[in-house]
Enzyme design. Sequence first.
Site, PDB file in Angstrom:
ATOM      1  N   ASP A 264       0.850  -1.184   0.000  1.00  0.00           N
ATOM      2  CA  ASP A 264       0.000   0.000   0.000  1.00  0.00           C
ATOM      3  C   ASP A 264       0.892   1.242   0.000  1.00  0.00           C
ATOM      4  O   ASP A 264       1.855   1.324   0.779  1.00  0.00           O
ATOM      5  CB  ASP A 264      -0.913  -0.005   1.233  1.00  0.00           C
ATOM      6  CG  ASP A 264      -1.901   1.151   1.209  1.00  0.00           C
ATOM      7  OD1 ASP A 264      -2.983   0.990   0.636  1.00  0.00           O
ATOM      8  OD2 ASP A 264      -1.562   2.216   1.768  1.00  0.00           O
ATOM      9  N   ASN A 272      -2.572  12.632  -3.253  1.00  0.00           N
ATOM     10  CA  ASN A 272      -3.498  12.865  -4.365  1.00  0.00           C
ATOM     11  C   ASN A 272      -4.221  14.194  -4.207  1.00  0.00           C
ATOM     12  O   ASN A 272      -4.374  14.963  -5.161  1.00  0.00           O
ATOM     13  CB  ASN A 272      -4.520  11.722  -4.416  1.00  0.00           C
ATOM     14  CG  ASN A 272      -4.668  11.151  -5.805  1.00  0.00           C
ATOM     15  OD1 ASN A 272      -3.927  11.486  -6.715  1.00  0.00           O
ATOM     16  ND2 ASN A 272      -5.637  10.274  -5.979  1.00  0.00           N
ATOM     17  N   ASP A 281      -1.716   9.479 -10.510  1.00  0.00           N
ATOM     18  CA  ASP A 281      -1.638   8.409 -11.506  1.00  0.00           C
ATOM     19  C   ASP A 281      -0.188   8.079 -11.838  1.00  0.00           C
ATOM     20  O   ASP A 281       0.178   6.909 -12.029  1.00  0.00           O
ATOM     21  CB  ASP A 281      -2.383   8.812 -12.776  1.00  0.00           C
ATOM     22  CG  ASP A 281      -3.897   8.797 -12.594  1.00  0.00           C
ATOM     23  OD1 ASP A 281      -4.357   8.246 -11.569  1.00  0.00           O
ATOM     24  OD2 ASP A 281      -4.612   9.326 -13.461  1.00  0.00           O
ATOM     25  N   GLU A 306      -4.773   2.246  -4.370  1.00  0.00           N
ATOM     26  CA  GLU A 306      -3.314   2.288  -4.221  1.00  0.00           C
ATOM     27  C   GLU A 306      -2.764   0.987  -3.663  1.00  0.00           C
ATOM     28  O   GLU A 306      -1.608   0.912  -3.239  1.00  0.00           O
ATOM     29  CB  GLU A 306      -2.916   3.449  -3.304  1.00  0.00           C
ATOM     30  CG  GLU A 306      -3.326   3.303  -1.860  1.00  0.00           C
ATOM     31  CD  GLU A 306      -4.701   3.871  -1.556  1.00  0.00           C
ATOM     32  OE1 GLU A 306      -4.948   4.237  -0.396  1.00  0.00           O
ATOM     33  OE2 GLU A 306      -5.535   3.930  -2.482  1.00  0.00           O
TER      34      GLU A 306
END
Length: 408
Positions: A264, A272, A281, A306
Amino acid sequence: MTYLYAIFRHLFVYAALFILVIYFVEAQRPLLLDWFLPLPWIGYVALAVSAVIALQFGRSRLFWCCVMLAILLLIGHEKIDLSSEFSRRLPLIVLMILSYLSCVKDSGFSGHNVAITLVKLLVVTVLSWAALTYLPALVQNHLSPIYTFANRLDPALNAIYTPLEWLLVGLAMFTCLLRFIFVTDNNHAALLLGALLVAIMPAYSGFELHSVLTLVLATSFVYAMLKDSFNMAFKDELTGVPSRRALMQYVNTLGRKYVVVMADIDHFKKFNDTYGHDVGDEVLKLVASRLNRIGGGGKAFRFGGEEFIMIFPRKTPQQALPFVEQIRQLIADYPIALREKPRPKKAPKRGTGKPNQGKTVKITASFGIAKRSSEFNQFSDIMKQADIALYAAKKAGRNCVQLAKQPE
């Protein structure tokens, strides 16, 4: 390197098929004629099957290729009475259409799009016919080197095409090759193979041999559609690593001994929100590219968001740990340069532009490792254990690897 590998991998498959076809057509021609002479319909059936699959998968370009090849095959049949000039030019016109189709996108099969596509194909046909009719007289004197070069290679080459036609064939092949290099997938590789085989059709006047080439092309189209559709279904579109569906299928092939690693990205939601989804991304792509380098026989999958999962067949957690640590370090050591403003549409003149680099940030990832055991023998249970270990890694300060507490 990955991009070059993809190009060579596709080229190897279709080049091997092309060489195999040429070998059989040249060295085993009597045998092929014996096989295909009683089966004049096989080329049409192959194209029909390929066209139906193209319809189902929305591959409009390959569908129109099948239509063009069916017309070409029909004209090549000895029962069709058309002028020799039209029959001679038809492979070249189809070749021009193939090069055009390689440069456009699939447009679907709605009535509006089909009508527009038909008009465009008609325009390409008319332009190709006009070029073959009027250009020879204008450029004949300038193309004598092509005639001389072809004559030195083999005088029979000038009997297949005129110098202008050789030039058009070369341009069409170059267009298909260039498009394949820029968009490397099975569809464009199949279009490139189609252009090659259509280009050599005039060298084989027999209808049966045309049926052989058409059968090969139809088969390559079906392979391209199935292969690309498989990739769409089993590969994550953003990161390029196998998807969750591929993971579930892969689990069914595992034995009694394997390790599951949950990964993770640390603080990804905050990252983000701070830098935007485009940068997020790019981070996902970066992490996926690093996980894809995992050694020790491990295989990486994107599980969702993620989160990623790695599987180590026939390994214990202690054996997988060094490889996971190596990947964790690779991710942590990679700096990401953030731009202060979007990239300009036009590059600034040399000496006038200023670097558009913002600050550099680093990302980290946490990992949890669990194994299959007699107590946890279902994949969902093993994943839960790996997830518990991942949570422990988060509590331990992130950017670390934790082993699940499981009985030996």
